[in-house]
Design an enzyme around this catalytic site. Structure first.
Site, mmCIF file in Angstrom:
data_model
loop_
_atom_site.group_PDB
_atom_site.id
_atom_site.type_symbol
_atom_site.label_atom_id
_atom_site.label_comp_id
_atom_site.label_asym_id
_atom_site.label_seq_id
_atom_site.Cartn_x
_atom_site.Cartn_y
_atom_site.Cartn_z
ATOM 1 C CE LYS A 188 41.059 54.764 30.548
ATOM 2 N NZ LYS A 188 41.049 54.101 29.233
ATOM 3 N N GLY A 189 42.979 51.957 36.412
ATOM 4 C CA GLY A 189 43.045 50.642 37.058
ATOM 5 C C GLY A 189 42.518 50.586 38.479
ATOM 6 C CD GLU A 200 48.504 53.429 40.756
ATOM 7 O OE1 GLU A 200 47.570 52.725 40.333
ATOM 8 O OE2 GLU A 200 49.310 53.997 40.017
ATOM 9 C CG ASP A 201 45.941 49.313 39.107
ATOM 10 O OD1 ASP A 201 46.887 50.100 39.308
ATOM 11 O OD2 ASP A 201 45.585 48.988 37.960
ATOM 12 C CG ASP A 217 55.540 46.262 37.092
ATOM 13 O OD1 ASP A 217 56.657 45.816 37.343
ATOM 14 O OD2 ASP A 217 54.916 45.920 36.078
ATOM 15 C CE LYS A 224 53.252 41.963 37.765
ATOM 16 N NZ LYS A 224 53.282 42.167 36.299
ATOM 17 C CG PHE A 241 50.308 40.962 31.594
ATOM 18 C CD1 PHE A 241 50.722 42.281 31.739
ATOM 19 C CD2 PHE A 241 49.091 40.710 30.988
ATOM 20 C CE1 PHE A 241 49.938 43.328 31.289
ATOM 21 C CE2 PHE A 241 48.298 41.763 30.528
ATOM 22 C CZ PHE A 241 48.726 43.062 30.680
ATOM 23 C CB VAL A 242 47.772 40.087 37.050
ATOM 24 C CG1 VAL A 242 48.542 38.907 37.595
ATOM 25 C CG2 VAL A 242 48.355 41.402 37.564
ATOM 26 C CG ASP A 289 44.246 47.728 30.653
ATOM 27 O OD1 ASP A 289 45.053 48.030 31.543
ATOM 28 O OD2 ASP A 289 44.405 48.056 29.459
ATOM 29 N NE ARG A 330 40.690 49.628 32.016
ATOM 30 C CZ ARG A 330 41.949 49.999 32.267
ATOM 31 N NH1 ARG A 330 42.489 49.722 33.431
ATOM 32 N NH2 ARG A 330 42.648 50.660 31.371
#
Ligand code: PRP
Length: 183
Positions: free
Chosen positions: A42-43, A98-99, A102, A130, A151-152, A158, A164
């Site tokens: 969902k990001g 994509e959001d 990582d 990241k 951690f963002v 979320d 979000r």
């Protein structure tokens, strides 16, 4: 909700400016073609909707939902498709949206999976990179911001399904994460 935020890493204005620039660059790169943007739920929803409005070319949209088996904070690279694309992508110019990337395991899986469907081209557009956390090398064609290993949340990302809707990328206060039963 705003009280839970310790620090803003990327402001709403910075996001807006960068998304506009990405939209212009993508519109120029895909001139005369009609890409399909694939948003990963969902990001990526907020980023996708703003990026789409920044495009000046024809483009269509499709979505995939995936779940990664991991420890909650760490993806394992073993991915299950919860919702597949509505339409075939064979012969299409595909842009994954994509959001965040990582470890790189999720995007690697998506690239392998989508490449096997024989698109004409396949590229990645990610808002946040990241890079320090990367476990496998992946080539990212369009990157919004490189961020440190923190951690963002916000702008689609979320923590336990919350935050979000923050309009910026931020870091939560440690006690918020403790109180909500997290890491
Ligand atoms: C996030 C993000 C990527 C993945 C990146 O999804 O959207 O899909 O993690 O991590 P990786 O590079 O280490 O594989 P998340 O599992 O948080 O799902 P969501 O977008 O539904 O919140």
């Amino acid at each position: 909700m705003l009280d839970d935020v310790q620090e803003v890493l990327v402001s709403e204005q910075h996001i807006a400016r960068r998304v506009q620039a990405l939209g212009q660059q993508i519109s120029a790169d895909y001139r005369g073609r009609e890409p399909v943007l694939i948003g990963i739920l969902k990001g990526a929803v907020l980023f996708l909707s703003d990026l789409l409005r920044a495009l000046t070319i024809h483009a269509s949209v499709d979505f995939m939902a995936i779940s990664s088996y991991g420890t909650g904070t760490q993806s394992s690279g073993v991915v299950r498709i919860l919702k597949d694309l509505d339409h075939p992508i064979a012969g299409r110019d595909v842009l994954i949206v994509e959001d965040i990337v990582d470890t790189g395991l999720t995007i690697r899986y998506l690239l392998d999976n989508l490449r096997s469907r024989r698109p004409a081209s396949l590229r990645v557009c990610v808002l946040l990179d990241k890079r320090e956390r990367r476990q496998i090398p992946v080539e990212l064609d369009y990157v919004g911001f490189e961020i440190p290993d923190r951690f963002v949340v916000g702008y689609g990302l979320d923590y336990a399904e919350r935050y979000r809707n923050l309009p910026f990328i931020g870091v939560l206060r440690p006690e918020v994460i403790r109180d909500q039963g997290g890491r």
